[in-house]
Scaffold this active site. Structure first.
Site, PDB file in Angstrom:
ATOM      1  N   ARG A 101       0.887  -1.182   0.000  1.00  0.00           N
ATOM      2  CA  ARG A 101       0.000   0.000   0.000  1.00  0.00           C
ATOM      3  C   ARG A 101       0.911   1.215   0.000  1.00  0.00           C
ATOM      4  NH1 ARG A 101      -5.201   1.535   3.696  1.00  0.00           N
ATOM      5  NH2 ARG A 101      -6.046   0.097   2.141  1.00  0.00           N
ATOM      6  N   HIS A 141      -7.576   0.528  -6.136  1.00  0.00           N
ATOM      7  CA  HIS A 141      -7.716  -0.320  -4.947  1.00  0.00           C
ATOM      8  C   HIS A 141      -8.312  -1.663  -5.409  1.00  0.00           C
ATOM      9  CE1 HIS A 141      -7.751  -1.392  -0.867  1.00  0.00           C
ATOM     10  NE2 HIS A 141      -8.599  -0.531  -0.349  1.00  0.00           N
ATOM     11  N   GLN A 151      -9.905  -4.290  -2.837  1.00  0.00           N
ATOM     12  CA  GLN A 151     -11.189  -3.839  -2.289  1.00  0.00           C
ATOM     13  C   GLN A 151     -12.309  -4.121  -3.277  1.00  0.00           C
ATOM     14  OE1 GLN A 151     -12.044  -1.998   0.796  1.00  0.00           O
ATOM     15  NE2 GLN A 151     -13.997  -2.752   0.038  1.00  0.00           N
ATOM     16  N   ASP A 179     -17.526   6.860  -1.092  1.00  0.00           N
ATOM     17  CA  ASP A 179     -16.220   6.745  -0.443  1.00  0.00           C
ATOM     18  C   ASP A 179     -15.917   8.110   0.159  1.00  0.00           C
ATOM     19  OD1 ASP A 179     -13.694   5.846   0.341  1.00  0.00           O
ATOM     20  OD2 ASP A 179     -12.775   6.288  -1.610  1.00  0.00           O
ATOM     21  N   CYS A 190     -16.346   1.283   1.140  1.00  0.00           N
ATOM     22  CA  CYS A 190     -15.134   0.487   1.440  1.00  0.00           C
ATOM     23  C   CYS A 190     -14.665   0.697   2.871  1.00  0.00           C
ATOM     24  CB  CYS A 190     -14.034   0.814   0.445  1.00  0.00           C
ATOM     25  SG  CYS A 190     -13.424   2.517   0.552  1.00  0.00           S
ATOM     26  N   ARG A 197     -13.072  -8.764   2.149  1.00  0.00           N
ATOM     27  CA  ARG A 197     -11.663  -8.460   1.881  1.00  0.00           C
ATOM     28  C   ARG A 197     -10.830  -9.710   2.149  1.00  0.00           C
ATOM     29  NH1 ARG A 197      -9.834  -3.297   2.084  1.00  0.00           N
ATOM     30  NH2 ARG A 197      -8.006  -4.261   1.141  1.00  0.00           N
TER      31      ARG A 197
HETATM   32  N1  NVA Z   1     -10.208   6.642  -1.229  1.00  0.00           N
HETATM   33  C1  NVA Z   1      -9.790   6.197   0.080  1.00  0.00           C
HETATM   34  C2  NVA Z   1      -9.953   4.716   0.222  1.00  0.00           C
HETATM   35  C3  NVA Z   1      -9.633   4.191   1.588  1.00  0.00           C
HETATM   36  C4  NVA Z   1      -9.753   2.708   1.682  1.00  0.00           C
HETATM   37  C5  NVA Z   1      -8.358   6.607   0.329  1.00  0.00           C
HETATM   38  O1  NVA Z   1      -7.516   6.432  -0.566  1.00  0.00           O
HETATM   39  O2  NVA Z   1      -8.050   7.117   1.407  1.00  0.00           O
HETATM   40  N1   CP Z   2     -11.088  -0.262   2.895  1.00  0.00           N
HETATM   41  C1   CP Z   2      -9.822  -0.239   3.282  1.00  0.00           C
HETATM   42  O1   CP Z   2      -8.882  -0.414   2.484  1.00  0.00           O
HETATM   43  O2   CP Z   2      -9.653  -0.058   4.623  1.00  0.00           O
HETATM   44  P1   CP Z   2      -8.294   0.268   5.360  1.00  0.00           P
HETATM   45  O3   CP Z   2      -7.812   1.595   4.840  1.00  0.00           O
HETATM   46  O4   CP Z   2      -8.635   0.297   6.815  1.00  0.00           O
HETATM   47  O5   CP Z   2      -7.298  -0.810   5.045  1.00  0.00           O
END
Ligand code: NVA
Ligand code: CP
Length: 341
Positions: free
Chosen positions: A117, A144, A147, A241, A281, A309
């Site tokens: 990540r 993502h 997800q 989101d 998500c 997940r």
């Molecule tokens: N769009 C959000 C998704 C979090 C799982 C982010 O990138 O923070």
């Molecule tokens: N949805 C998701 O990726 O959650 P986290 O950011 O908590 O891993």
């Protein structure tokens, strides 16, 4: 373990492959992952606890905060028999500024898979370029994929074949909306993305998804609009989101203003199809992109989505780490999309 896969056998087509974004996959491969996830989930819940990855290790590098992704990859790897090596924040493999190449080459000597990540999509691509083992994107600024595989599994469980369905995404043009458009292109699900002006999905990504839908003949209708009511009308899935993704915190106040009118409320949900579900998500910001009422409503699938997940990522890890898909999963993928790989 081999990195680049020349196999034409559907059972092992994903062995050694990276998952950097959904468009890395074909429609058959998405179907294969989802069926494998459903099989593994059912087996686990019926008490069959197999560990096909015993003796392997999975490196999980998290350069942004994470709750669900970390938990589900760590527990998923352990359930498959692999040792999960989690490196987060200041203790990540990159925290002392080492080159991506060195990290990729060294982790390839220790592990059979690397999960990352991070911020830039180019970093996960560079890691994959140098790694001798499969690399899985656990969220970047752009995508993502894990997800959205979990989301597709959840939609199938609640509503059946996604080819007959329309998803309405109301919110920011971000990594989630981008990946939903990719998912539509690869599955035939119609995806309508609704953002305020100035927060759209990039034209290049949108066009790429439309082109993929045409190339594979999945029949997905992909659209970008600006009116939440118009988008939600008749939709089977309503999804949102955060308005402020990780890394964009400095824009939070400006975004609160720009996204006025884009909150998913129970009133908005009334315009969706009769059996529509709500998805997010997570983490969610109640009172911003969604109300508390919607999060807790009977039509909310958020906890099933979070649980999936684990199942989707177990399927991805096992397939890219060389566990063959079942014949039934291959048959399912072929039944949807034919034999062409
Ligand atoms: N769009 C959000 C998704 C979090 C799982 C982010 O990138 O923070
Ligand atoms: N949805 C998701 O990726 O959650 P986290 O950011 O908590 O891993």
């Amino acid at each position: 373990m081999f990195k680049r896969n020349e196999a034409i056998d559907l059972n092992t087509v994903l062995a050694g492959r990276d998952l950097l974004r959904l468009l890395d996959l074909t429609p058959q491969e998405v179907a294969l992952i989802l069926k494998t996830a459903a099989e593994q989930k059912a087996a686990w819940k019926s008490g069959i606890h197999e560990s096909p990855l015993t003796g392997t290790s999975v490196a999980i590098i998290l350069e942004k905060p994470s709750f669900r992704t970390r938990s589900s990859f760590e527990i998923g790897a352990a359930r498959l028999g692999a040792h999960p090596l989690v490196m987060a924040d200041d203790h990540s493999a990159f925290s002392r500024g080492e080159p991506v190449k060195d990290t990729a080459c060294i982790l390839s000597r220790f592990c059979e898979c690397i999960v990352l990540r991070t911020f830039e999509q180019s970093k996960v691509e560079e890691l994959a370029q140098w790694a001798d083992v499969p690399v899985i994107n656990a969220l970047t600024d752009d995508y993502h994929p894990c997800q959205v595989l979990a989301d597709l599994l959840t939609i199938q469980e609640h509503l059946g074949d996604v080819r007959n369905l329309t998803m309405a995404y109301v919110g920011d043009g971000n990594n989630m909306s981008n990946t939903y458009l990719e998912a539509g292109a690869l599955t035939g699900m119609n995806v309508k993305v609704c953002t305020p002006a100035g927060y759209e999905v990039s034209a290049a990504l949108f066009d790429e998804c439309v082109a993929a839908a045409q190339k594979y003949g999945t029949g997905a209708e992909l659209t970008q609009l600006h009116d939440p009511l118009e988008v939600v009308k008749g939709a089977n899935i309503v999804v949102t989101d955060t308005w402020t993704s990780m890394g964009s915190e400095a824009e939070h106040d400006a975004r609160l203003k720009a996204f006025g009118g884009f909150q998913v409320t129970d009133e908005l949900m009334k315009h969706a199809a009769k059996d529509a579900i709500f998805m997010h998500c997570l983490p969610a910001h109640r009172g911003e992109e969604v109300t508390d009422e919607v999060m807790g409503a009977p039509y909310s699938a958020i906890y099933d989505e979070a649980e999936n997940r684990l199942h989707a990522q177990k399927a991805v890890m096992s397939l890219v780490m060389g566990v063959p898909a079942s014949d039934a999963a291959c048959e399912y993928a072929r039944s949807l999309w034919g034999d062409v790989l």
